[in-house]
Design a protein around this motif. Sequence first.
Motif, PDB file in Angstrom:
ATOM      1  N   GLU A   1      14.962  21.767  50.280  1.00 24.80           N
ATOM      2  CA  GLU A   1      15.135  20.886  49.127  1.00 24.80           C
ATOM      3  C   GLU A   1      16.507  20.215  49.130  1.00 24.80           C
ATOM      4  OE1 GLU A   1      13.142  19.580  47.033  1.00 24.80           O
ATOM      5  OE2 GLU A   1      14.678  18.755  45.713  1.00 24.80           O
ATOM      6  N   LYS A   2      17.526  20.947  49.581  1.00 24.17           N
ATOM      7  CA  LYS A   2      18.870  20.393  49.549  1.00 24.17           C
ATOM      8  C   LYS A   2      18.992  19.195  50.492  1.00 24.17           C
ATOM      9  CE  LYS A   2      23.707  21.435  49.944  1.00 24.17           C
ATOM     10  NZ  LYS A   2      24.761  22.413  49.967  1.00 24.17           N
TER      11      LYS A   2
ATOM     12  N   ALA B   1      17.004  16.257  49.207  1.00 24.39           N
ATOM     13  CA  ALA B   1      17.714  15.591  48.112  1.00 24.39           C
ATOM     14  C   ALA B   1      18.754  14.627  48.677  1.00 24.39           C
ATOM     15  CB  ALA B   1      18.380  16.631  47.218  1.00 24.39           C
ATOM     16  N   GLN B   2      19.427  15.066  49.730  1.00 26.71           N
ATOM     17  CA  GLN B   2      20.461  14.236  50.341  1.00 26.71           C
ATOM     18  C   GLN B   2      19.848  12.965  50.939  1.00 26.71           C
ATOM     19  OE1 GLN B   2      22.624  16.656  53.028  1.00 26.71           O
ATOM     20  NE2 GLN B   2      24.453  15.373  52.965  1.00 26.71           N
TER      21      GLN B   2
ATOM     22  N   ARG C   1      16.980  11.562  50.038  1.00 26.89           N
ATOM     23  CA  ARG C   1      16.552  10.722  48.913  1.00 26.89           C
ATOM     24  C   ARG C   1      17.737   9.950  48.363  1.00 26.89           C
ATOM     25  NH1 ARG C   1      13.277  15.323  47.163  1.00 26.89           N
ATOM     26  NH2 ARG C   1      14.865  15.960  45.668  1.00 26.89           N
ATOM     27  N   ASN C   2      18.879  10.624  48.319  1.00 23.77           N
ATOM     28  CA  ASN C   2      20.061  10.010  47.726  1.00 23.77           C
ATOM     29  C   ASN C   2      20.525   8.777  48.498  1.00 23.77           C
ATOM     30  OD1 ASN C   2      23.484  10.421  47.562  1.00 23.77           O
ATOM     31  ND2 ASN C   2      22.294  10.176  45.700  1.00 23.77           N
TER      32      ASN C   2
ATOM     33  N   PRO D   1      23.396   8.059  40.708  1.00 21.00           N
ATOM     34  CA  PRO D   1      23.163   8.602  42.066  1.00 21.00           C
ATOM     35  C   PRO D   1      24.458   8.873  42.828  1.00 21.00           C
ATOM     36  CG  PRO D   1      21.749   6.716  41.651  1.00 21.00           C
ATOM     37  CD  PRO D   1      22.740   6.760  40.533  1.00 21.00           C
TER      38      PRO D   1
ATOM     39  N   TYR E   1      25.948  12.383  43.323  1.00 22.56           N
ATOM     40  CA  TYR E   1      25.463  13.293  44.370  1.00 22.56           C
ATOM     41  C   TYR E   1      25.706  12.722  45.760  1.00 22.56           C
ATOM     42  CZ  TYR E   1      23.276  14.765  40.078  1.00 22.56           C
ATOM     43  OH  TYR E   1      23.066  15.143  38.785  1.00 22.56           O
ATOM     44  N   SER E   2      26.577  11.715  45.845  1.00 21.06           N
ATOM     45  CA  SER E   2      26.815  11.067  47.134  1.00 21.06           C
ATOM     46  C   SER E   2      28.253  11.300  47.578  1.00 21.06           C
ATOM     47  CB  SER E   2      26.581   9.564  47.012  1.00 21.06           C
ATOM     48  OG  SER E   2      27.689   8.978  46.354  1.00 21.06           O
ATOM     49  N   ASP E   3      28.575  10.791  48.750  1.00 22.93           N
ATOM     50  CA  ASP E   3      29.936  10.930  49.261  1.00 22.93           C
ATOM     51  C   ASP E   3      30.769   9.688  49.006  1.00 22.93           C
ATOM     52  OD1 ASP E   3      29.847  13.547  50.349  1.00 22.93           O
ATOM     53  OD2 ASP E   3      28.540  12.777  51.927  1.00 22.93           O
TER      54      ASP E   3
ATOM     55  N   ASN F   1      23.121   3.063  46.185  1.00 21.15           N
ATOM     56  CA  ASN F   1      23.497   3.741  47.426  1.00 21.15           C
ATOM     57  C   ASN F   1      23.078   2.956  48.657  1.00 21.15           C
ATOM     58  OD1 ASN F   1      25.129   5.943  47.101  1.00 21.15           O
ATOM     59  ND2 ASN F   1      23.448   7.297  46.477  1.00 21.15           N
TER      60      ASN F   1
ATOM     61  N   LYS G   1      29.220  18.485  45.152  1.00 19.83           N
ATOM     62  CA  LYS G   1      28.795  17.219  44.582  1.00 19.83           C
ATOM     63  C   LYS G   1      27.894  17.537  43.417  1.00 19.83           C
ATOM     64  CE  LYS G   1      27.413  15.848  48.676  1.00 19.83           C
ATOM     65  NZ  LYS G   1      26.752  15.076  49.738  1.00 19.83           N
TER      66      LYS G   1
ATOM     67  N   ILE H   1      16.838  11.182  42.586  1.00 22.71           N
ATOM     68  CA  ILE H   1      17.906  10.335  43.109  1.00 22.71           C
ATOM     69  C   ILE H   1      18.948  11.128  43.874  1.00 22.71           C
ATOM     70  CG2 ILE H   1      17.586   8.555  41.360  1.00 22.71           C
ATOM     71  CD1 ILE H   1      20.081   9.694  39.975  1.00 22.71           C
ATOM     72  N   GLY H   2      18.662  12.398  44.146  1.00 21.91           N
ATOM     73  CA  GLY H   2      19.522  13.077  45.108  1.00 21.91           C
ATOM     74  C   GLY H   2      20.223  14.333  44.647  1.00 21.91           C
TER      75      GLY H   2
ATOM     76  N   TYR I   1      20.691  18.013  44.397  1.00 22.74           N
ATOM     77  CA  TYR I   1      20.117  19.187  45.030  1.00 22.74           C
ATOM     78  C   TYR I   1      20.081  20.309  44.005  1.00 22.74           C
ATOM     79  CZ  TYR I   1      25.105  19.810  45.599  1.00 22.74           C
ATOM     80  OH  TYR I   1      26.438  19.889  45.357  1.00 22.74           O
TER      81      TYR I   1
END
Lengths: 243, 418
Positions: A87-88, A91-92, A94-95, A120, A123-125, A171, B14, B334-335, B337
Amino acid sequence: MTKLSSKKDNPKVILELRDVVKTYTTGNTSFNALNKVNLSINQGEFVSITGPSGSGKSTLMHIVGLLDIPTSGEVLLNNLDIAHFDEKKLAQIRNVTLGFVFQQFNLLPKTSALENVMLPLLYSDVPQHLRRDLGVEMLTKVGLADKLVNTPSQLSGGQQQRVAIARALINNPKIILADEPTGNLDSKSGSDIMAFFHQLNQKEGRTIVFVTHDRDLANEADRIIIIKDGQIQIEQHPRHVET
Amino acid sequence: MVKYKLNNTPAMLKPSLGELVRSSFHSIFKNKSRTFLTSLGIIIGVTSVILLTSIGNGLQKYVNDQFDSLGSNTVFIVPGQIFNDKGGFNNSSQNRLVTTRFSLNDVATLRKGLRRSQILPLSQAVVDVKSGPILKKAKSLVGVTSDYGAANNALPSSGNGRWFTKDEEDKKSNVVVLGYQIALDLFPTTSPLNKKIVIKGKNLKVIGILDKKGSTFGGPSLDDFIYTPIGLVFDINGNQDIQSMYVKAPNKDLVPTTKDEISKLLLKKYDKDAFSVFDSSQLLSSINAIIGTLTIALSGIAAISLVVGGIGIMNIMLVTVTERTREIGLRKAIGAYPNAILLQFLFEAIFLSCFGGLIGIMLGSLGAFAINKVFPAIVTPGSVLLAFGVSSAVGIIFGVAPARKASQLSPIEALRYE
């Protein structure tokens, strides 16, 4: 079943489903929402998925959107089988790779348009100091530069959906997935939204996959996938369809 | 177009800690009345824990100060067995009935046996005191010797008269030294010095007023005592019984040997259960142990409301997770986790709890400050830290279940939730 080639010259497959089966089990009865679905979507394609309710189009959308994993079969994103990622990791992906647009908009209430668009990025860099500028840029792009601080309840349905599109774009995703994006809108706002999708597809080369039960809307796509009873019935180029 | 390059080393967390804090803050203040009501359990719990511990601390300090003023070289001799084998106070009620009375002979024996120590016999009577129209009932009249005042740091300060002399003691002169409070009670408007008070039909002259010994709690206060030559109390009581004795050892280090010698001397005449010999440190540690236990017990009861408050937080967090199911679904789509969702809701629970904790600490400290006007109460940094630690722990413990529930929601089902 033969796959239709994209209108572009050297089509690159961005997303591919191979023999995807999704089975829901309730008690002793099990039901195949998707039954051996094969599908490939090329980069830069504008694809619509349509079919009667209960046909499995939502399930297909969820598999394509990496929100759900198939019971069996492979899901390849950029030739990478992601069906069994945890899932992790999903999720990345999807992000950064996918942008979602929903029928219900799904904006956070009591939260400004700008903050909704920036969600979004949490949860991004993307570096902190650029996030606000990016958010403003996206809202400007959807024509809502003057509504940065407005909360969803202060916006019309069409405006809310445009905030949601800005959020999906922030994103810089390769693929935009839209689930009945015009379902809650009047026809004028709906066609504005569709026009915007076309623009994203044609000017920015983004891949767009959208689900609709409306055949007229589905016909606006480069390719229509009609699904029924968990199987793809027809894949056709709308120009070949008599409307 | 904003251009950017992604960091090569992505952030470990994050969203970042700051963003988590900000978003928790945001969401709990979106619903102010709910936040307040949810925190109320914690607020009440922390307030009562702070109040009770500060009263315990204040009491302890008060008692310590009182004993300090008596001097650490004092040995007390009282009837009955007041300590049990474990160093606590004896709670057997039979011992309360012991009616040992010391006599002037005992005083003489001790004076002979302990030449370097000062022996101070006390004989008490409970009497009604009159001063003009003012009548005070059931006050302690304490018969002591002329050296009692100096030995107990209880001499009137200058301008407030004097203690009685050896001569006055021997002659049983009709003189009294008043405690600070009783002096105020009997003579609210004028100076009591050289005025008369009437006890048991005797006219007694006030020759000294003592300084304030400290605020009052429970029992009789030293400020309420009336001191007079011991012979006078013998006459009033109609006997020469001595209820207790103070022995001033030459110095602190000689207290243990002094105690042993006293016991040896008294055992010749009395049974070992008939009297107790103890010093202030022994008494102090027993009292401190009792106050400490009481404080812990009372705070423990108050802490129950922290648990109740924690359950309230868990409840409201479960409601929040249900209410925000679609938001959770969206965030996941949308991301976000699973751990990002877990942290988000855990932070909200901790925030709710700490918010309650902070308000509780404020209210408790204000309360302790107010109480301190009439009753000793001291807020220590330790109790504040403890209260804050406990309330954040409550947030974590009771926040985990709802946060886990949120993090484990399936994104599709969450998005479909109506």
